[in-house]
Structures are given as C-alpha cells and as structure tokens.
Design a protein around this motif. Structure first.
Motif, mmCIF file in Angstrom:
data_model
loop_
_atom_site.group_PDB
_atom_site.id
_atom_site.type_symbol
_atom_site.label_atom_id
_atom_site.label_comp_id
_atom_site.label_asym_id
_atom_site.label_seq_id
_atom_site.Cartn_x
_atom_site.Cartn_y
_atom_site.Cartn_z
ATOM 1 N N ALA A 35 1.046 -1.168 0.340
ATOM 2 C CA ALA A 35 -0.156 -0.124 -0.140
ATOM 3 C C ALA A 35 0.409 1.083 0.184
ATOM 4 O O ALA A 35 0.271 1.853 -0.744
ATOM 5 C CB ALA A 35 -0.836 0.331 1.014
ATOM 6 N N GLN A 36 1.893 1.362 0.444
ATOM 7 C CA GLN A 36 2.546 2.575 1.167
ATOM 8 C C GLN A 36 3.517 2.736 -0.903
ATOM 9 O O GLN A 36 4.023 3.989 -1.034
ATOM 10 C CB GLN A 36 4.220 2.391 1.703
ATOM 11 C CG GLN A 36 5.119 3.455 2.432
ATOM 12 C CD GLN A 36 4.682 4.647 2.870
ATOM 13 O OE1 GLN A 36 3.602 4.552 2.907
ATOM 14 N NE2 GLN A 36 4.753 5.907 1.725
ATOM 15 N N ALA A 37 3.304 1.194 -1.343
ATOM 16 C CA ALA A 37 4.363 1.370 -2.507
ATOM 17 C C ALA A 37 3.670 2.303 -3.556
ATOM 18 O O ALA A 37 3.786 2.740 -4.759
ATOM 19 C CB ALA A 37 4.762 0.104 -3.443
ATOM 20 N N LEU A 38 2.702 1.932 -3.629
ATOM 21 C CA LEU A 38 1.040 2.286 -3.895
ATOM 22 C C LEU A 38 1.352 3.929 -4.118
ATOM 23 O O LEU A 38 0.528 4.690 -4.983
ATOM 24 C CB LEU A 38 -0.244 1.898 -3.920
ATOM 25 C CG LEU A 38 -1.511 2.604 -4.100
ATOM 26 C CD1 LEU A 38 -1.554 2.358 -6.045
ATOM 27 C CD2 LEU A 38 -2.487 1.438 -4.047
ATOM 28 N N TYR A 39 0.982 4.383 -3.066
ATOM 29 C CA TYR A 39 1.448 5.817 -1.947
ATOM 30 C C TYR A 39 2.379 6.302 -3.123
ATOM 31 O O TYR A 39 2.267 7.497 -3.238
ATOM 32 C CB TYR A 39 1.271 5.880 -1.325
ATOM 33 C CG TYR A 39 1.117 7.142 -0.693
ATOM 34 C CD1 TYR A 39 -0.146 7.988 -0.245
ATOM 35 C CD2 TYR A 39 2.435 7.116 0.028
ATOM 36 C CE1 TYR A 39 0.380 9.526 -0.680
ATOM 37 C CE2 TYR A 39 2.969 8.889 0.127
ATOM 38 C CZ TYR A 39 1.321 9.646 0.284
ATOM 39 O OH TYR A 39 1.884 11.409 0.028
ATOM 40 N N GLU A 40 3.269 5.484 -2.731
ATOM 41 C CA GLU A 40 4.778 6.805 -3.639
ATOM 42 C C GLU A 40 4.530 6.602 -5.120
ATOM 43 O O GLU A 40 4.735 8.180 -5.584
ATOM 44 C CB GLU A 40 5.994 5.607 -3.262
ATOM 45 C CG GLU A 40 5.841 5.547 -1.866
ATOM 46 C CD GLU A 40 6.385 6.744 -0.843
ATOM 47 O OE1 GLU A 40 6.565 7.669 -1.924
ATOM 48 O OE2 GLU A 40 6.807 7.095 -0.530
ATOM 49 N N MET A 41 3.696 5.485 -5.953
ATOM 50 C CA MET A 41 3.506 5.064 -7.110
ATOM 51 C C MET A 41 2.520 6.323 -7.498
ATOM 52 O O MET A 41 2.843 7.418 -8.782
ATOM 53 C CB MET A 41 3.427 4.480 -7.867
ATOM 54 C CG MET A 41 4.303 3.372 -8.074
ATOM 55 S SD MET A 41 3.772 2.257 -8.421
ATOM 56 C CE MET A 41 4.523 0.412 -8.369
ATOM 57 N N GLU A 42 1.750 6.814 -6.682
ATOM 58 C CA GLU A 42 0.707 7.916 -7.233
ATOM 59 C C GLU A 42 1.459 9.533 -6.879
ATOM 60 O O GLU A 42 1.035 10.581 -7.667
ATOM 61 C CB GLU A 42 -0.519 7.332 -5.650
ATOM 62 C CG GLU A 42 -1.019 6.548 -6.553
ATOM 63 C CD GLU A 42 -2.747 6.221 -5.461
ATOM 64 O OE1 GLU A 42 -2.699 7.006 -4.417
ATOM 65 O OE2 GLU A 42 -3.199 5.581 -6.109
ATOM 66 N N GLU A 43 1.935 9.464 -5.972
ATOM 67 C CA GLU A 43 2.693 10.599 -5.748
ATOM 68 C C GLU A 43 3.341 10.925 -6.989
ATOM 69 O O GLU A 43 3.518 12.296 -6.656
ATOM 70 C CB GLU A 43 2.727 10.440 -4.613
ATOM 71 C CG GLU A 43 1.684 11.198 -2.903
ATOM 72 C CD GLU A 43 1.142 11.628 -2.910
ATOM 73 O OE1 GLU A 43 1.836 13.222 -2.586
ATOM 74 O OE2 GLU A 43 0.366 12.157 -3.225
ATOM 75 N N ARG A 44 4.437 10.425 -6.851
ATOM 76 C CA ARG A 44 5.270 10.423 -8.068
ATOM 77 C C ARG A 44 5.198 10.582 -9.323
ATOM 78 O O ARG A 44 5.811 10.575 -10.232
ATOM 79 C CB ARG A 44 6.890 9.747 -7.672
ATOM 80 C CG ARG A 44 7.403 9.992 -6.223
ATOM 81 C CD ARG A 44 8.317 8.731 -5.860
ATOM 82 N NE ARG A 44 8.992 8.980 -4.663
ATOM 83 C CZ ARG A 44 9.689 9.808 -3.873
ATOM 84 N NH1 ARG A 44 9.882 10.385 -5.023
ATOM 85 N NH2 ARG A 44 9.503 9.593 -2.963
ATOM 86 N N LYS A 45 4.148 10.507 -10.152
ATOM 87 C CA LYS A 45 2.805 9.626 -10.966
ATOM 88 C C LYS A 45 4.295 8.903 -12.024
ATOM 89 O O LYS A 45 4.484 9.028 -12.587
ATOM 90 C CB LYS A 45 3.190 10.745 -11.697
ATOM 91 C CG LYS A 45 1.774 11.794 -11.327
ATOM 92 C CD LYS A 45 1.999 13.558 -11.551
ATOM 93 C CE LYS A 45 0.660 14.291 -10.837
ATOM 94 N NZ LYS A 45 0.485 14.356 -9.608
ATOM 95 N N ILE A 46 4.527 7.279 -10.844
ATOM 96 C CA ILE A 46 5.208 7.132 -11.956
ATOM 97 C C ILE A 46 4.466 5.327 -12.090
ATOM 98 O O ILE A 46 3.016 5.379 -10.968
ATOM 99 C CB ILE A 46 6.869 6.831 -11.969
ATOM 100 C CG1 ILE A 46 6.528 6.344 -9.934
ATOM 101 C CG2 ILE A 46 6.994 8.398 -11.306
ATOM 102 C CD1 ILE A 46 7.597 5.708 -8.872
ATOM 103 N N THR A 47 4.851 4.482 -12.507
ATOM 104 C CA THR A 47 4.196 3.178 -12.760
ATOM 105 C C THR A 47 4.788 1.599 -11.624
ATOM 106 O O THR A 47 4.363 1.008 -12.214
ATOM 107 C CB THR A 47 3.605 2.628 -14.126
ATOM 108 O OG1 THR A 47 4.857 2.705 -15.163
ATOM 109 C CG2 THR A 47 2.619 3.979 -14.813
ATOM 110 N N SER A 48 6.136 2.718 -11.868
ATOM 111 C CA SER A 48 7.014 1.262 -11.142
ATOM 112 C C SER A 48 8.249 1.899 -10.352
ATOM 113 O O SER A 48 7.758 2.963 -10.020
ATOM 114 C CB SER A 48 7.479 0.600 -12.244
ATOM 115 O OG SER A 48 8.697 1.900 -13.371
ATOM 116 N N LEU A 49 8.466 0.502 -9.538
ATOM 117 C CA LEU A 49 9.619 1.101 -8.380
ATOM 118 C C LEU A 49 10.603 -0.069 -8.044
ATOM 119 O O LEU A 49 10.525 -1.058 -8.775
ATOM 120 C CB LEU A 49 9.117 1.429 -7.103
ATOM 121 C CG LEU A 49 8.196 2.282 -6.751
ATOM 122 C CD1 LEU A 49 7.317 2.449 -5.823
ATOM 123 C CD2 LEU A 49 9.221 3.177 -6.943
ATOM 124 N N VAL A 50 11.851 -0.010 -8.385
ATOM 125 C CA VAL A 50 12.723 -0.472 -7.922
ATOM 126 C C VAL A 50 13.166 -0.811 -6.496
ATOM 127 O O VAL A 50 13.170 0.112 -5.908
ATOM 128 C CB VAL A 50 14.047 -0.294 -8.659
ATOM 129 C CG1 VAL A 50 15.291 -2.011 -8.176
ATOM 130 C CG2 VAL A 50 14.516 -0.055 -9.960
#
Length: 323
Positions: free
Chosen positions: A286-301
């Motif tokens: 859920a935190q990863a989802l929040y970060e993606m939405e905040e940063r307007k990105i679709t993936s994280l390393v």
C-alpha cells in the motif's frame, strides 16, 4: 405507482421507537458494564455467547464481532448445549447469555451447569431481577419500554438494543486491549483492509531473473528488447559491480524518440534516468502504491541490503487488491 403513505408512516414510527430505545440505554450504563468488561479482560479462556431465538441471532453477531476485534469468542446454541455442547465450555471461559426476559427456559437451564463448572457468567437482559439477571456475575441492562411491533410482541426494539449494547461491549474491550488496525487486518486477511495492512512489497514483486536489467553500455535497442521480454514497461541499469545506476521507462522512451535519438547507436547510460526512487521488500505494498501515485510513476525498484532485489509495477498492486 406512488408509495403508500402508511408504509412510510409505519417505517418512521419504527425508527423513532428504536432510536428512543437506544437513547435510553445510556442511562443504564453503570459499574455493572465496567465489571463485565473487567471479567472478560481477565478471562484466560474464551468468551462463549449464547441466546435463544432472536437473542441467539444477536448473540451470533456479538461473538463474531468480539472475535474480530481481539476477544476470542464463539457462539453456542443453548438447546445444543443441553445435548452435548456444554463440553465446549471450560472453567476458564466467560459465558455471555442474552435474553430479553431473562427467563427463557433453554438459557436458564444452563445456569447451574455454568456455575458448577466455574465459568464466569455475564447476562444481557431487559430484566435485572430475572433468574438470569440475578445469577450473573455482571448484568448489562438492555431493556426497552416498547417494542417497535405495534402488538408489542415481536422482538424489534429489544433486539436492536441488545445488538448495540453488544457493540458497545466489543468496542470498549477493543480499546482496553489497545487493538490496532494491524491487529484488525490480521483477523481480516481476505478483506481490502487486511491486504492493505498485511501485504508486503516482497510478496508480489518481480525478483531474480524476472528483473529487467541491462548494463550502462548496452545499446538502447537492446535495452528495449529487455523491456519487451520482461514486460514491466521499464528496465534497471546495473553496473558491473551490481550497483543500481538508474532506470529507463516507457515514458523515457517516448521522450527519447521525440528528441530524434538513434536507438541503434546510443548506449542506455546516455538516456537513462539516474537517481531512481527505491523501496524495501519489507515495506507495505500500500505504501508503494502511495509513492507511485505521488510521484506519478508506474514502477519501483526494490532494494535490499544494497542489492537490487526486485521490481514492482502498479498493475501488480492493483491485481493484489490493495487499491
């Protein structure tokens, strides 16, 4: 077809009577309620809820609410208890018995058995002077002046009062135990809240050979082939020593093509996005989802102990039902 005004009048009358019944309960909250809470908190076994008829239905719901909010509980039908199910109750348990009259035969029959066993007994009735009320270690009053039924017969206001008082008991115990959202999620792993509070990035990320990765001197053309093979819309750029140097995404590709850069001769290091934002596999999805939405990105390393451990895509989180 216009609604029959009598239907609405009847419904309004029912609501008014039941609201009045609930408002009257606050006047009867006293030390007996506190004693009931303390008795349950001190219980070393389980809370066993019992009740007959409509009270039994309310009891079933109370047992479920207690169990999901930190108080281990289950329901036992009083009729079945007289035919073998008393064996489910131990001396370390506390029995919560519901009966508006406090005189229902199937429940009253169990009182001497509960006492002989040594289990605690909490009564929830509308009559503290009833057999059940007098026999209990603590009595919680749930009485009402009038049922919503115009004949004053069908359990309506009284069952609503018992339902709400049961909720009051469960929430008082929840707060006394310091029950948290994480505890609630553990009791509801299949629900959306459970997934939000329990599912970790490491549970759903792509790791090992599924991680898209290229070296900094890899030609952009070959990097695009790696992105296509792994299907995550990006690739990591890893140094010969295993360090994460950056990422290259579908969005970066569009911007690169707009600049007229030759994908056949340009190395990925010339167009990669350095300083990629990373997370740890132990963090919540859920935190990863929040970060993606905040940063307007679709993936994280995902990095663990300095090593690239995986990649998580927005679609992975959505498929897991975290959103």
């Amino acid at each position: 077809m216009k609604p029959n005004q009598n239907y609405l009048t009847s419904a309004q009358r029912t609501l008014d009577l039941e609201i009045k019944a609930l408002q009257g309960l606050t006047e009867h909250l006293d030390s007996a309620f506190e004693k009931a809470c303390e008795r349950v908190l001190a219980c070393k076994g389980r809370v066993v809820v019992t009740g007959m008829g409509k009270s039994g239905h309310i009891g079933n719901k109370l047992a479920a609410t207690l169990a999901s909010t930190g108080t281990p509980a289950f329901f036992v039908h009083p009729g079945e208890a007289s035919h073998g199910d008393m064996g489910m109750i131990t001396e370390q348990d506390v029995v919560i018995a519901l009966s508006n009259s406090g005189e229902v035969a199937e429940v009253v029959t169990l009182i001497p058995l509960i006492k002989r066993l040594g289990a605690g007994l909490i009564a929830m009735t509308g009559n503290p002077d009833s057999t059940l009320g007098r026999s209990a270690d603590a009595h919680i009053y749930c009485g009402v002046e009038q049922e919503a039924c115009p004949l004053n017969l069908a359990p309506t206001s009284s069952t609503t009062a018992a339902l709400v008082m049961g909720d009051a008991l469960a929430i008082a115990l929840l707060e006394a135990r310091g029950f948290t959202a994480d505890d609630f999620a553990f009791s509801h792993p299949g629900g959306s809240l459970g997934r939000k509070l329990l599912l970790k990035i490491g549970d759903i990320m792509h790791g090992g050979l599924d991680i898209p990765r290229v070296e900094p001197d890899t030609l952009l053309r070959d990097a695009l082939l790696e992105m296509t093979r792994k299907g995550l819309g990006m690739t990591t750029i890893i140094s010969a020593d295993g360090d994460l140097l950056g990422v290259f995404t579908d969005g970066d590709l569009r911007r690169t093509l707009d600049q007229g850069i030759d994908i056949l001769t340009t190395p990925i290091r010339a167009v990669m996005h350095s300083g990629a934002y990373t997370m740890h596999p132990g963090q919540l999805a859920a935190q990863a989802l929040y970060e993606m939405e905040e940063r307007k990105i679709t993936s994280l390393v995902i990095v663990d102990a300095g090593e690239t451990a995986g990649v998580i895509h927005l679609h992975d989180i959505l498929r897991a039902g975290v959103a």
